[in-house]
Design an enzyme around this catalytic site. Sequence first.
Site: not given
Length: 302
Positions: A7-9, A31, A122, A124, A174, A177, A182
Amino acid sequence: MRLAMIGLGKMGANMARRLCRHGFQIVGYNRSPQITQTLAQEEGLIMATSLDDALAKLSTPRYVWLMLPAGDATEQSIQYLKTTLARGDVVIDGGNANYQESMRRGETLAEHGIGFIDAGTSGGIWGLDNGYCMMVGGDKTHVDPVIPVLQALAPSPEHGWAHVGPVGAGHFTKMVHNGIEYGMMQAMAEGLSLLKGKQEFDLDLAQITELWRYSSVVRSWLLDLTAEFLAKDQTLTHIAPYVADSGEGRWTVNEGILQGVATPVLALALHMRFASQDSEGYTNKLLAMMRNAFGGHNVKDK
Protein backbone atom coordinates in the site's frame (compact mmCIF):
# COMPACT_ATOMS: atom_id res chain seq x y z
CA MET A 1 16.77 -5.49 7.23
CA ARG A 2 14.32 -6.23 4.42
CA LEU A 3 10.56 -5.87 4.76
CA ALA A 4 7.56 -5.46 2.48
CA MET A 5 5.47 -2.29 2.36
CA ILE A 6 2.01 -3.06 0.99
CA GLY A 7 0.00 0.00 0.00
CA LEU A 8 1.95 2.97 -1.32
CA GLY A 9 -0.51 5.83 -0.97
CA LYS A 10 0.50 9.20 0.44
CA MET A 11 1.57 7.77 3.80
CA GLY A 12 2.87 4.41 2.63
CA ALA A 13 4.94 5.85 -0.19
CA ASN A 14 6.63 8.43 2.02
CA MET A 15 7.29 5.85 4.73
CA ALA A 16 8.91 3.62 2.11
CA ARG A 17 10.99 6.59 0.95
CA ARG A 18 12.16 7.37 4.47
CA LEU A 19 13.11 3.75 5.15
CA CYS A 20 14.98 3.42 1.87
CA ARG A 21 16.94 6.57 2.72
CA HIS A 22 17.88 4.98 6.06
CA GLY A 23 19.36 1.97 4.33
CA PHE A 24 16.52 -0.54 4.63
CA GLN A 25 15.66 -2.85 1.76
CA ILE A 26 11.99 -2.19 1.08
CA VAL A 27 9.94 -4.45 -1.17
CA GLY A 28 6.99 -2.38 -2.34
CA TYR A 29 3.65 -3.39 -3.80
CA ASN A 30 0.75 -1.17 -4.79
CA ARG A 31 -2.30 -1.88 -6.93
CA SER A 32 -1.32 0.99 -9.20
CA PRO A 33 2.23 0.26 -10.38
CA GLN A 34 3.21 3.84 -11.28
CA ILE A 35 4.21 4.81 -7.75
CA THR A 36 6.16 1.58 -7.33
CA GLN A 37 8.12 2.33 -10.48
CA THR A 38 8.77 5.88 -9.31
CA LEU A 39 10.03 4.73 -5.92
CA ALA A 40 12.23 2.11 -7.56
CA GLN A 41 13.83 4.74 -9.79
CA GLU A 42 14.18 7.45 -7.16
CA GLU A 43 14.80 5.52 -3.94
CA GLY A 44 15.98 2.05 -4.91
CA LEU A 45 12.77 0.35 -3.74
CA ILE A 46 12.48 -3.30 -4.77
CA MET A 47 9.42 -3.59 -7.02
CA ALA A 48 6.84 -6.33 -6.54
CA THR A 49 4.09 -7.03 -9.05
CA SER A 50 1.77 -8.75 -6.56
CA LEU A 51 1.46 -9.57 -2.89
CA ASP A 52 2.80 -13.05 -3.60
CA ASP A 53 5.74 -11.55 -5.47
CA ALA A 54 6.48 -9.28 -2.51
CA LEU A 55 6.47 -12.24 -0.13
CA ALA A 56 8.75 -14.21 -2.44
CA LYS A 57 11.31 -11.40 -2.28
CA LEU A 58 11.56 -11.57 1.53
CA SER A 59 13.79 -13.77 3.65
CA THR A 60 12.49 -15.49 6.78
CA PRO A 61 11.17 -14.44 9.14
CA ARG A 62 9.15 -12.24 6.81
CA TYR A 63 7.92 -8.82 7.93
CA VAL A 64 4.94 -7.41 6.01
CA TRP A 65 3.88 -3.82 6.73
CA LEU A 66 0.36 -2.92 5.57
CA MET A 67 -0.56 0.70 4.81
CA LEU A 68 -4.06 0.09 3.48
CA PRO A 69 -7.45 1.75 4.08
CA ALA A 70 -9.29 0.55 7.16
CA GLY A 71 -11.97 -2.04 6.50
CA ASP A 72 -12.22 -4.49 3.63
CA ALA A 73 -8.83 -3.80 2.05
CA THR A 74 -6.97 -4.50 5.28
CA GLU A 75 -9.21 -7.41 6.26
CA GLN A 76 -8.84 -9.17 2.91
CA SER A 77 -5.08 -8.79 2.93
CA ILE A 78 -4.74 -10.15 6.46
CA GLN A 79 -7.03 -13.08 5.69
CA TYR A 80 -4.84 -13.91 2.69
CA LEU A 81 -1.62 -13.53 4.67
CA LYS A 82 -3.02 -15.81 7.35
CA THR A 83 -2.99 -18.70 4.88
CA THR A 84 0.18 -17.67 3.03
CA LEU A 85 2.70 -16.70 5.69
CA ALA A 86 4.55 -19.22 7.84
CA ARG A 87 5.06 -19.54 11.59
CA GLY A 88 7.39 -16.84 12.84
CA ASP A 89 6.44 -14.30 10.18
CA VAL A 90 5.04 -10.94 11.33
CA VAL A 91 2.29 -8.67 9.98
CA ILE A 92 2.39 -4.96 10.87
CA ASP A 93 -0.74 -2.87 10.30
CA GLY A 94 0.13 0.82 10.14
CA GLY A 95 -3.28 1.97 8.91
CA ASN A 96 -6.13 3.54 10.89
CA ALA A 97 -7.77 0.28 11.97
CA ASN A 98 -10.26 -0.05 14.81
CA TYR A 99 -8.35 -1.39 17.80
CA GLN A 100 -10.97 -4.07 18.41
CA GLU A 101 -10.44 -5.33 14.87
CA SER A 102 -6.70 -5.34 15.52
CA MET A 103 -7.16 -7.44 18.66
CA ARG A 104 -9.25 -9.95 16.71
CA ARG A 105 -6.75 -10.06 13.87
CA GLY A 106 -3.89 -10.56 16.29
CA GLU A 107 -5.66 -13.53 17.86
CA THR A 108 -6.47 -15.03 14.45
CA LEU A 109 -2.89 -14.74 13.22
CA ALA A 110 -1.52 -16.08 16.51
CA GLU A 111 -3.49 -19.29 15.97
CA HIS A 112 -1.30 -19.82 12.90
CA GLY A 113 1.91 -18.86 14.66
CA ILE A 114 2.08 -15.48 12.88
CA GLY A 115 2.94 -12.36 14.84
CA PHE A 116 0.92 -9.17 14.63
CA ILE A 117 1.83 -5.57 15.42
CA ASP A 118 -0.65 -2.68 15.30
CA ALA A 119 1.24 0.53 14.62
CA GLY A 120 -0.73 3.73 15.04
CA THR A 121 0.97 6.20 12.72
CA SER A 122 0.74 9.99 12.83
CA GLY A 123 2.61 12.55 10.79
CA GLY A 124 0.62 12.93 7.59
CA ILE A 125 2.28 14.24 4.45
CA TRP A 126 5.05 15.87 6.54
CA GLY A 127 6.32 12.58 7.94
CA LEU A 128 8.88 12.09 5.18
CA ASP A 129 10.85 15.14 6.30
CA ASN A 130 9.85 15.45 9.96
CA GLY A 131 9.44 11.79 10.92
CA TYR A 132 6.37 9.92 12.13
CA CYS A 133 4.91 9.40 15.58
CA MET A 134 4.65 5.63 16.00
CA MET A 135 2.32 4.13 18.64
CA VAL A 136 2.97 0.39 18.62
CA GLY A 137 1.06 -2.51 20.13
CA GLY A 138 2.17 -6.13 20.12
CA ASP A 139 4.19 -8.82 21.84
CA LYS A 140 7.73 -7.80 22.78
CA THR A 141 9.19 -10.72 20.83
CA HIS A 142 7.62 -9.35 17.65
CA VAL A 143 8.22 -5.65 18.30
CA ASP A 144 11.89 -5.80 19.32
CA PRO A 145 13.20 -6.89 15.88
CA VAL A 146 11.49 -3.93 14.18
CA ILE A 147 12.71 -1.29 16.63
CA PRO A 148 15.36 -0.12 14.11
CA VAL A 149 12.53 0.41 11.60
CA LEU A 150 10.52 2.42 14.13
CA GLN A 151 13.58 4.49 14.99
CA ALA A 152 14.15 5.29 11.32
CA LEU A 153 10.53 6.31 10.80
CA ALA A 154 10.44 8.43 13.97
CA PRO A 155 11.87 11.97 14.19
CA SER A 156 14.89 10.53 16.04
CA PRO A 157 15.93 7.14 17.43
CA GLU A 158 15.09 8.34 20.96
CA HIS A 159 11.84 10.22 20.38
CA GLY A 160 8.55 9.81 18.55
CA TRP A 161 8.02 6.06 18.88
CA ALA A 162 6.98 3.78 21.72
CA HIS A 163 5.85 0.23 22.37
CA VAL A 164 2.74 1.20 24.30
CA GLY A 165 1.26 -2.21 25.11
CA PRO A 166 -0.14 -5.51 23.78
CA VAL A 167 -1.91 -6.03 20.46
CA GLY A 168 -4.62 -3.39 20.07
CA ALA A 169 -2.91 -0.82 22.28
CA GLY A 170 -1.22 0.90 19.36
CA HIS A 171 -4.39 1.54 17.39
CA PHE A 172 -6.28 2.39 20.59
CA THR A 173 -3.70 5.07 21.42
CA LYS A 174 -3.86 6.43 17.88
CA MET A 175 -7.67 6.45 18.02
CA VAL A 176 -7.71 8.61 21.15
CA HIS A 177 -4.97 10.79 19.63
CA ASN A 178 -7.24 11.50 16.66
CA GLY A 179 -10.20 12.23 18.93
CA ILE A 180 -8.09 14.85 20.72
CA GLU A 181 -7.03 16.18 17.34
CA TYR A 182 -10.70 16.74 16.42
CA GLY A 183 -11.23 18.77 19.60
CA MET A 184 -8.11 20.89 19.11
CA MET A 185 -9.02 21.66 15.52
CA GLN A 186 -12.58 22.59 16.45
CA ALA A 187 -11.49 24.92 19.27
CA MET A 188 -8.95 26.66 17.07
CA ALA A 189 -11.41 27.06 14.20
CA GLU A 190 -14.11 28.49 16.48
CA GLY A 191 -11.72 30.96 18.10
CA LEU A 192 -10.40 32.20 14.77
CA SER A 193 -13.97 32.56 13.52
CA LEU A 194 -14.71 34.83 16.50
CA LEU A 195 -11.68 36.95 15.67
CA LYS A 196 -12.77 37.23 12.05
CA GLY A 197 -16.31 38.13 13.08
CA LYS A 198 -15.21 41.21 15.08
CA GLN A 199 -15.22 43.35 11.96
CA GLU A 200 -14.73 46.71 13.69
CA PHE A 201 -11.26 45.59 14.84
CA ASP A 202 -10.25 44.46 11.34
CA LEU A 203 -8.01 41.76 12.84
CA ASP A 204 -5.31 40.14 10.76
CA LEU A 205 -5.63 36.39 11.40
CA ALA A 206 -2.30 35.67 9.76
CA GLN A 207 -0.59 38.12 12.12
CA ILE A 208 -2.34 36.72 15.19
CA THR A 209 -1.72 33.05 14.44
CA GLU A 210 1.93 33.86 13.73
CA LEU A 211 2.05 35.77 17.04
CA TRP A 212 0.61 32.85 18.98
CA ARG A 213 3.30 30.50 17.67
CA TYR A 214 5.83 32.03 20.10
CA SER A 215 5.56 31.47 23.88
CA SER A 216 1.75 31.19 23.72
CA VAL A 217 0.01 28.43 25.65
CA VAL A 218 -1.79 27.36 22.44
CA ARG A 219 1.36 27.09 20.32
CA SER A 220 1.46 23.79 18.44
CA TRP A 221 2.27 22.20 15.09
CA LEU A 222 -1.42 22.56 14.24
CA LEU A 223 -1.12 26.30 14.85
CA ASP A 224 2.04 26.41 12.73
CA LEU A 225 0.19 24.87 9.79
CA THR A 226 -2.79 27.20 10.30
CA ALA A 227 -0.58 30.28 10.38
CA GLU A 228 1.11 29.12 7.20
CA PHE A 229 -2.06 28.82 5.12
CA LEU A 230 -3.64 31.97 6.58
CA ALA A 231 -0.56 33.92 5.51
CA LYS A 232 -1.45 32.99 1.93
CA ASP A 233 -5.25 33.33 2.10
CA GLN A 234 -7.58 34.43 4.91
CA THR A 235 -10.81 34.48 2.91
CA LEU A 236 -10.88 30.75 2.05
CA THR A 237 -13.60 31.55 -0.48
CA HIS A 238 -12.60 28.59 -2.66
CA ILE A 239 -13.04 26.10 0.20
CA ALA A 240 -16.35 24.28 0.67
CA PRO A 241 -17.55 24.27 4.32
CA TYR A 242 -17.41 20.47 4.43
CA VAL A 243 -15.23 18.55 6.90
CA ALA A 244 -14.86 14.80 6.47
CA ASP A 245 -14.34 12.38 9.36
CA SER A 246 -12.09 9.37 8.89
CA GLY A 247 -13.82 7.16 11.46
CA GLU A 248 -11.43 7.39 14.39
CA GLY A 249 -13.35 10.30 15.92
CA ARG A 250 -16.47 8.12 15.94
CA TRP A 251 -14.59 5.24 17.52
CA THR A 252 -13.20 7.54 20.22
CA VAL A 253 -16.63 8.88 21.16
CA ASN A 254 -18.06 5.34 21.18
CA GLU A 255 -15.27 4.30 23.53
CA GLY A 256 -16.23 7.11 25.88
CA ILE A 257 -19.80 5.79 25.91
CA LEU A 258 -18.62 2.23 26.56
CA GLN A 259 -16.41 3.36 29.46
CA GLY A 260 -18.93 5.84 30.80
CA VAL A 261 -16.32 8.59 30.52
CA ALA A 262 -17.59 12.08 29.66
CA THR A 263 -15.98 13.35 26.45
CA PRO A 264 -18.15 16.38 25.57
CA VAL A 265 -15.46 18.28 23.64
CA LEU A 266 -14.52 15.27 21.52
CA ALA A 267 -18.16 14.39 20.91
CA LEU A 268 -19.15 17.92 19.95
CA ALA A 269 -16.19 18.25 17.58
CA LEU A 270 -17.32 15.06 15.85
CA HIS A 271 -20.93 16.27 15.64
CA MET A 272 -19.80 19.57 14.16
CA ARG A 273 -18.20 17.57 11.35
CA PHE A 274 -21.46 15.75 10.83
CA ALA A 275 -23.23 19.11 10.65
CA SER A 276 -20.82 20.27 7.92
CA GLN A 277 -21.65 17.17 5.90
CA ASP A 278 -25.42 17.73 6.01
CA SER A 279 -26.25 19.02 2.53
CA GLU A 280 -30.02 18.64 3.06
CA GLY A 281 -30.26 20.48 6.38
CA TYR A 282 -33.39 18.52 7.29
CA THR A 283 -32.76 18.92 11.02
CA ASN A 284 -32.70 22.70 10.74
CA LYS A 285 -35.79 22.68 8.53
CA LEU A 286 -37.62 20.81 11.29
CA LEU A 287 -36.44 23.32 13.88
CA ALA A 288 -37.72 26.21 11.76
CA MET A 289 -41.13 24.57 11.41
CA MET A 290 -41.33 23.87 15.16
CA ARG A 291 -40.69 27.55 15.95
CA ASN A 292 -43.38 28.47 13.44
CA ALA A 293 -45.83 25.96 14.91
CA PHE A 294 -45.64 27.08 18.54
CA GLY A 295 -44.72 30.74 18.18
CA GLY A 296 -45.78 31.77 14.72
CA HIS A 297 -42.19 32.71 13.90
CA ASN A 298 -41.51 33.35 10.24
CA VAL A 299 -39.95 30.61 8.15
CA LYS A 300 -37.34 31.69 5.63
CA ASP A 301 -38.13 30.35 2.16
CA LYS A 302 -35.35 28.63 0.30
